[in-house]
Design a protein around this motif. Structure first.
Motif, PDB file in Angstrom:
ATOM      1  N   CYS A  24       0.870  -1.186   0.000  1.00 47.96           N
ATOM      2  CA  CYS A  24       0.000   0.000   0.000  1.00 47.96           C
ATOM      3  C   CYS A  24       0.904   1.231   0.000  1.00 47.96           C
ATOM      4  O   CYS A  24       2.082   1.131  -0.360  1.00 47.96           O
TER       5      CYS A  24
ATOM      6  N   ILE B 254       1.205   1.089   6.893  1.00 47.16           N
ATOM      7  CA  ILE B 254       0.777   1.072   8.305  1.00 47.16           C
ATOM      8  C   ILE B 254      -0.731   0.828   8.460  1.00 47.16           C
ATOM      9  O   ILE B 254      -1.196   0.604   9.587  1.00 47.16           O
TER      10      ILE B 254
ATOM     11  N   ARG C 293      -3.349  -0.600   5.424  1.00 47.56           N
ATOM     12  CA  ARG C 293      -3.959  -1.682   4.655  1.00 47.56           C
ATOM     13  C   ARG C 293      -3.045  -2.900   4.478  1.00 47.56           C
ATOM     14  O   ARG C 293      -3.461  -4.032   4.776  1.00 47.56           O
TER      15      ARG C 293
ATOM     16  N   TRP D 174       7.757   6.596   4.651  1.00 45.76           N
ATOM     17  CA  TRP D 174       7.503   7.552   5.733  1.00 45.76           C
ATOM     18  C   TRP D 174       7.414   6.890   7.109  1.00 45.76           C
ATOM     19  O   TRP D 174       7.739   7.501   8.114  1.00 45.76           O
ATOM     20  N   HIS D 175       6.909   5.672   7.149  1.00 43.80           N
ATOM     21  CA  HIS D 175       6.660   5.017   8.445  1.00 43.80           C
ATOM     22  C   HIS D 175       7.567   3.808   8.654  1.00 43.80           C
ATOM     23  O   HIS D 175       7.234   2.889   9.397  1.00 43.80           O
TER      24      HIS D 175
ATOM     25  N   ASP E 287      -8.324   3.810   1.201  1.00 39.40           N
ATOM     26  CA  ASP E 287      -7.342   4.176   2.217  1.00 39.40           C
ATOM     27  C   ASP E 287      -8.068   4.723   3.451  1.00 39.40           C
ATOM     28  O   ASP E 287      -8.731   5.759   3.370  1.00 39.40           O
TER      29      ASP E 287
ATOM     30  N   TYR F 142      -6.743   5.923   6.200  1.00 37.22           N
ATOM     31  CA  TYR F 142      -5.851   6.726   7.058  1.00 37.22           C
ATOM     32  C   TYR F 142      -6.521   7.999   7.570  1.00 37.22           C
ATOM     33  O   TYR F 142      -6.371   8.363   8.725  1.00 37.22           O
TER      34      TYR F 142
HETATM   35  P1  4NP Z   1      -1.763   2.854   4.067  1.00 32.32           P
HETATM   36  O1  4NP Z   1      -2.403   4.219   4.613  1.00 32.32           O
HETATM   37  O2  4NP Z   1      -1.199   3.174   2.691  1.00 32.32           O
HETATM   38  O3  4NP Z   1      -2.925   1.923   3.993  1.00 32.32           O
HETATM   39  O4  4NP Z   1      -0.709   2.418   5.057  1.00 32.32           O
HETATM   40  C1  4NP Z   1      -1.684   5.404   4.748  1.00 32.32           C
HETATM   41  C2  4NP Z   1      -0.778   5.540   5.786  1.00 32.32           C
HETATM   42  C3  4NP Z   1      -0.087   6.722   5.957  1.00 32.32           C
HETATM   43  C4  4NP Z   1      -0.330   7.786   5.099  1.00 32.32           C
HETATM   44  C5  4NP Z   1      -1.227   7.644   4.057  1.00 32.32           C
HETATM   45  C6  4NP Z   1      -1.899   6.457   3.884  1.00 32.32           C
HETATM   46  N1  4NP Z   1       0.354   9.003   5.288  1.00 32.32           N
HETATM   47  O5  4NP Z   1       0.031   9.980   4.582  1.00 32.32           O
HETATM   48  O6  4NP Z   1       1.253   9.090   6.160  1.00 32.32           O
END
Ligand code: 4NP
Length: 168
Positions: A8, A12, A14, A45-46, A130, A132
């Motif tokens: 994804c 963090i 999906r 980023w994470h 998403d 988030y």
């Molecule tokens: P993911 O969701 O792609 O499902 O892990 C997100 C997690 C963090 C961010 C965006 C989507 N973000 O902008 O930090």
């Protein structure tokens, strides 16, 4: 060993849920020595972080403990994994471009595809939304999309790779 990478954006919300759900299904089918999975984000980023606390809580409420630490997808993943399973069209485009730049060819539909290609209930857009910037309810909806899609994906891979020996 068949290797699956769920991807994804941030790794963090999906894709770590997909990894946790898929690992649970692998265990329930006693297929730990035949198929494995991991997850990654198109962005780092994470990196090094546990999943979003809402994803952890929601998965736990559904019986799945998430322990994955975030990481960014790397060019070596393109060969290391048999199947790269993305959550939305934007992830698809990012991985497709990485593949083309790295290998000078395009990925096959068996190598790179959307998780919801396997969603038996999908209508319209084949993306895992998403969550988030969403609510707890969005995390719950995403969990069920991922759960039923992962189940259908594993059934398909069992058949495709003949992972279960037939008993007479
Ligand atoms: P993911 O969701 O792609 O499902 O892990 C997100 C997690 C963090 C961010 C965006 C989507 N973000 O902008 O930090």
């Amino acid at each position: 060993m068949v290797k699956v990478l769920f991807v994804c954006l941030g790794n963090i919300c999906r894709s770590p849920v997909a990894e946790g759900v898929f690992n649970d299904l692998i265990q329930k089918h006693n297929l730990e020595d035949k198929i494995s999975c991991d997850s990654a984000g198109t962005k780092g980023w994470h990196a090094g972080q546990l999943p979003d606390h809402r994803a952890i809580k929601n998965a736990l409420d559904n019986g799945i403990a998430l322990t994955h630490k975030g990481r960014e997808i790397h060019a070596t993943d393109l060969d290391a994994f048999d199947h790269i399973v993305v959550m939305d069209e934007s992830n698809f485009k990012d991985v497709y471009e990485m593949y083309y730049k790295t290998k000078n060819t395009t990925p096959s539909t068996e190598k790179l595809f959307l998780l919801r290609d396997y969603d038996p209930k999908v209508t319209g857009v084949k993306e895992v939304p998403d969550p988030y910037y969403g609510s707890e309810l969005d995390f719950e909806e995403v969990y069920h999309i991922i759960q039923r899609s992962c189940k259908a994906l594993l059934d398909s891979l069992i058949e495709k790779h003949r992972l279960v020996e037939e008993t007479i």
